[in-house]
Design an enzyme around this catalytic site. Structure first.
Site, short mmCIF file in Angstrom:
data_model
loop_
_atom_site.label_atom_id
_atom_site.label_comp_id
_atom_site.label_asym_id
_atom_site.label_seq_id
_atom_site.Cartn_x
_atom_site.Cartn_y
_atom_site.Cartn_z
N GLU A 58 0.93 -1.19 0.02
CA GLU A 58 0.02 0.08 0.13
C GLU A 58 0.89 1.26 0.03
OE1 GLU A 58 -2.23 3.36 1.83
OE2 GLU A 58 -0.55 2.48 2.58
N GLU A 59 2.06 1.26 0.81
CA GLU A 59 2.72 2.25 0.87
C GLU A 59 3.73 2.62 -0.39
OE1 GLU A 59 2.31 4.25 3.33
OE2 GLU A 59 2.03 3.13 5.08
N1 DTR Z 1 -2.70 5.94 3.33
C1 DTR Z 1 -2.18 6.07 4.59
C2 DTR Z 1 -2.27 7.57 5.34
C3 DTR Z 1 -3.46 8.19 5.42
C4 DTR Z 1 -3.58 9.47 5.17
N2 DTR Z 1 -4.74 9.81 4.96
C5 DTR Z 1 -5.60 8.93 5.08
C6 DTR Z 1 -7.11 8.76 5.39
C7 DTR Z 1 -7.74 7.42 5.19
C8 DTR Z 1 -6.99 6.41 5.27
C9 DTR Z 1 -5.48 6.18 5.35
C10 DTR Z 1 -4.80 7.65 5.34
C11 DTR Z 1 -0.76 5.34 4.95
O1 DTR Z 1 -0.77 4.39 4.78
O2 DTR Z 1 0.21 6.32 4.80
ZN ZN Z 2 1.48 4.70 5.68
ZN ZN Z 3 -1.65 3.03 5.89
#
Ligand code: DTR
Ligand code: ZN
Ligand code: ZN
Ligand code: CA
Length: 314
Positions: free
Chosen positions: A167-168
């Site tokens: 995901e990252e």
């Molecule tokens: N995607 C995430 C961090 C993240 C930032 N804003 C949101 C809102 C809803 C879910 C996740 C996130 C990460 O994995 O860094």
């Molecule tokens: Zn993250």
């Molecule tokens: Zn995350």
């Protein structure tokens, strides 16, 4: 010690339900009652987090895509699910020259033309062990799945749980999964619920507003606890629900905040510290076992179980 108002209300509701004065869960049109979701023990969720922490510590301090801590995390989750009676599948993909893995766990039974999915990304960034981001969502989804098994739930809809890789790196695993589905299989997914960062140390209670019906399931749950929620706006499209939404699948989820700062109004509503980030250790080496608010983790874990029970029954 006087009962906290929320606890007092919950205790009263439990007493009424026990006395048969109110139904603890009924479907519409007088159909057979469905059991309410169980309490998810936060201690069990935290035990999974402790294991993720040990895995990171033993593997160079992280659980990132392409690093040994990722696969060790996946093997741990898979082992628990296999022992609980899930049908698990590890789906491989390649990203950045490294092999990535998604873990998919199906609970046997239910109508496979109506699939309710819940998922979380299991990878961390390379900077740290990723306990709030996203051991928290991974552990809570795991403990919810294990609760399904303990209850030997016989849901009307089919239940599927997922742990995403990479995901990252830009939601690589979840996009790979959605792209791999035949068009007919995509339309069988009635909803996907995403949990990414649900134990932030200075927590907020944010509910995804992408689909009104799924949003309502979570909002109503928190209203019942006396906890105000806000719409999640910090990361629209920034987690694994995005590929599902792009494919036309209804999505929902919970989030307790990342690097944005809590406002004074939010601190008044939720407690915690105004002017400080929801998670000051976001994407840092200090996102470790101590970087969790147990109360937020507990409420959000219970909310996941509530949503899974409710959505799978209807
Ligand atoms: N995607 C995430 C961090 C993240 C930032 N804003 C949101 C809102 C809803 C879910 C996740 C996130 C990460 O994995 O860094
Ligand atoms: Zn993250
Ligand atoms: Zn995350
Ligand atoms: Ca709980």
């Amino acid at each position: 010690m006087p009962l906290h108002p929320i606890r007092a209300r919950l205790a009263a509701a439990a007493l009424l339900a026990a006395a048969g004065l109110v139904a603890s869960g009924t479907t519409s049109a007088g159909a057979a009652p469905t059991a309410a979701a169980p309490d998810i023990p936060v201690a069990s969720v935290k035990a999974h987090l402790a294991r993720f922490q040990s895995i990171a510590t033993a593997n160079g301090g992280n659980r990132a895509h392409g690093r040994p801590g990722y696969k060790a995390s996946l093997d741990y989750v898979k082992g628990k699910l296999d022992a609980a009676g899930f049908t698990t599948a590890v789906k491989q993909f390649t990203s950045g020259g490294a092999t990535g893995y998604n873990l998919i766990a199906d609970w046997p039974g239910g109508d496979t033309n109506q699939v309710v999915m819940a998922g979380a990304h299991l990878d961390s960034v390379t900077a740290g062990p990723g306990i709030n981001d996203n051991g928290s969502g991974s552990a809570a989804v795991l403990e919810t799945a294990l609760a399904v098994s303990r209850a030997q739930l016989k849901p009307a809809k089919h239940l599927r749980f997922a742990w995403w890789g990479a995901e990252e790196l830009g939601m690589v695993g979840s996009r790979n999964y959605v792209n791999s589905l035949a068009t007919g299989d995509r339309s069988k997914i009635s909803g996907y619920l995403n949990f990414d960062m649900i134990g932030s140390p200075n927590p907020g209670y944010f509910v995804y507003d992408d689909d009104p019906a799924l949003e309502k399931v979570f909002k109503d749950y928190f209203t019942g606890l006396g906890i105000p929620t806000e719409i999640e706006t910090e990361g629209d499209g920034r987690s694994d629900h995005a590929p599902f939404k792009s494919a036309g699948i209804p999505v929902g989820g919970l989030f307790s905040g990342a690097d944005y700062k809590k406002t004074a109004a939010q601190a008044a509503a939720w407690g915690g510290t105004a002017g400080k980030p929801f998670d000051a250790c976001y994407h840092s080496s200090c996102d470790k076992a101590s970087n969790i608010d147990d109360t937020a983790l507990d409420h959000n874990s219970d909310a996941i179980a509530h949503a899974v029970w409710e959505l799978a029954a209807s």
